[in-house]
Scaffold this motif. Structure first.
Motif, mmCIF file in Angstrom:
data_model
loop_
_atom_site.group_PDB
_atom_site.id
_atom_site.type_symbol
_atom_site.label_atom_id
_atom_site.label_comp_id
_atom_site.label_asym_id
_atom_site.label_seq_id
_atom_site.Cartn_x
_atom_site.Cartn_y
_atom_site.Cartn_z
ATOM 1 N N ARG A 1 0.828 -1.214 0.000
ATOM 2 C CA ARG A 1 0.000 0.000 0.000
ATOM 3 C C ARG A 1 0.854 1.252 0.000
ATOM 4 O O ARG A 1 0.604 2.200 -0.742
ATOM 5 N N LYS A 2 1.897 1.245 0.828
ATOM 6 C CA LYS A 2 2.795 2.401 0.884
ATOM 7 C C LYS A 2 3.492 2.628 -0.451
ATOM 8 O O LYS A 2 3.637 3.773 -0.890
ATOM 9 N N ALA A 3 3.911 1.557 -1.105
ATOM 10 C CA ALA A 3 4.575 1.671 -2.403
ATOM 11 C C ALA A 3 3.609 2.240 -3.442
ATOM 12 O O ALA A 3 3.974 3.129 -4.233
ATOM 13 N N CYS A 4 2.382 1.746 -3.448
ATOM 14 C CA CYS A 4 1.378 2.255 -4.389
ATOM 15 C C CYS A 4 1.084 3.724 -4.117
ATOM 16 O O CYS A 4 1.012 4.531 -5.053
ATOM 17 N N GLN A 5 0.941 4.084 -2.859
ATOM 18 C CA GLN A 5 0.653 5.478 -2.506
ATOM 19 C C GLN A 5 1.798 6.398 -2.916
ATOM 20 O O GLN A 5 1.572 7.492 -3.426
ATOM 21 N N ALA A 6 3.031 5.954 -2.726
ATOM 22 C CA ALA A 6 4.188 6.769 -3.117
ATOM 23 C C ALA A 6 4.190 7.008 -4.625
ATOM 24 O O ALA A 6 4.483 8.123 -5.089
ATOM 25 N N ARG A 7 3.853 5.971 -5.399
ATOM 26 C CA ARG A 7 3.813 6.128 -6.857
ATOM 27 C C ARG A 7 2.685 7.066 -7.274
ATOM 28 O O ARG A 7 2.835 7.873 -8.185
ATOM 29 N N LEU A 8 1.541 6.959 -6.609
ATOM 30 C CA LEU A 8 0.426 7.869 -6.905
ATOM 31 C C LEU A 8 0.789 9.309 -6.543
ATOM 32 O O LEU A 8 0.481 10.241 -7.295
ATOM 33 N N ASP A 9 1.436 9.498 -5.408
ATOM 34 C CA ASP A 9 1.857 10.840 -4.996
ATOM 35 C C ASP A 9 2.841 11.435 -5.993
ATOM 36 O O ASP A 9 2.759 12.618 -6.338
ATOM 37 N N ALA A 10 3.788 10.613 -6.469
ATOM 38 C CA ALA A 10 4.763 11.092 -7.453
ATOM 39 C C ALA A 10 4.074 11.464 -8.759
ATOM 40 O O ALA A 10 4.407 12.477 -9.382
ATOM 41 N N ALA A 11 3.103 10.654 -9.179
ATOM 42 C CA ALA A 11 2.364 10.959 -10.408
ATOM 43 C C ALA A 11 1.588 12.261 -10.248
ATOM 44 O O ALA A 11 1.575 13.100 -11.159
ATOM 45 N N GLN A 12 0.957 12.449 -9.104
ATOM 46 C CA GLN A 12 0.215 13.682 -8.853
ATOM 47 C C GLN A 12 1.146 14.890 -8.885
ATOM 48 O O GLN A 12 0.811 15.924 -9.452
ATOM 49 N N ALA A 13 2.306 14.766 -8.294
ATOM 50 C CA ALA A 13 3.263 15.873 -8.285
ATOM 51 C C ALA A 13 3.703 16.209 -9.706
ATOM 52 O O ALA A 13 3.845 17.385 -10.053
ATOM 53 N N ARG A 14 3.918 15.198 -10.533
ATOM 54 C CA ARG A 14 4.305 15.446 -11.929
ATOM 55 C C ARG A 14 3.190 16.159 -12.680
ATOM 56 O O ARG A 14 3.446 17.074 -13.466
ATOM 57 N N ILE A 15 1.951 15.756 -12.436
ATOM 58 C CA ILE A 15 0.814 16.404 -13.089
ATOM 59 C C ILE A 15 0.731 17.866 -12.676
ATOM 60 O O ILE A 15 0.480 18.744 -13.503
ATOM 61 N N GLU A 16 0.970 18.134 -11.408
ATOM 62 C CA GLU A 16 0.890 19.501 -10.905
ATOM 63 C C GLU A 16 1.993 20.389 -11.456
ATOM 64 O O GLU A 16 1.892 21.611 -11.395
ATOM 65 N N LYS A 17 3.046 19.797 -12.002
ATOM 66 C CA LYS A 17 4.145 20.582 -12.533
ATOM 67 C C LYS A 17 3.938 20.982 -13.998
ATOM 68 O O LYS A 17 4.801 21.566 -14.612
ATOM 69 N N ILE A 18 2.774 20.668 -14.567
ATOM 70 C CA ILE A 18 2.510 21.086 -15.945
ATOM 71 C C ILE A 18 2.538 22.611 -15.986
ATOM 72 O O ILE A 18 1.898 23.296 -15.204
ATOM 73 N N VAL A 19 3.278 23.130 -16.921
ATOM 74 C CA VAL A 19 3.442 24.572 -17.045
ATOM 75 C C VAL A 19 2.338 25.126 -17.940
ATOM 76 O O VAL A 19 2.071 24.595 -19.013
#
Length: 85
Positions: A48-66
């Motif tokens: 669960r922690k591994a999945c959550q970390a990957r989801l958090d990283a994906a969300q952060a990448r999405i938020e970095k769209i310029v």
């Protein structure tokens, strides 16, 4: 179990999620001895922690769209986990 634990970082999100679903099914079945249930629960929590970390990283990448001046996406910036904003 320690050997399995070391494999989690190498799993894709989909692999980890499938295994987590399998762990949940086994625990919900009620047919697992107590000691094995504890091991399964720990494995499930690590997955669960591994999945959550990957989801958090994906969300952060999405938020970095310029956004461009017109408000439309104009590109992306790499996400720097050490300096998120």
């Amino acid at each position: 179990m320690a050997e399995e634990q070391s494999q989690i970082p190498e799993m894709s999100f989909e692999q980890a999620l499938r295994e987590l679903e399998g762990v949940v099914r086994r625990l919900e079945s009620g047919d697992v001895p107590l000691d094995e249930s504890i091991d399964l629960y720990e494995r499930g929590e690590d997955l669960r922690k591994a999945c959550q970390a990957r989801l958090d990283a994906a969300q952060a990448r999405i938020e970095k769209i310029v956004q461009g001046a017109d408000g439309k996406p104009a590109g992306t910036e790499p996400f720097d986990a050490d300096n998120p904003a």
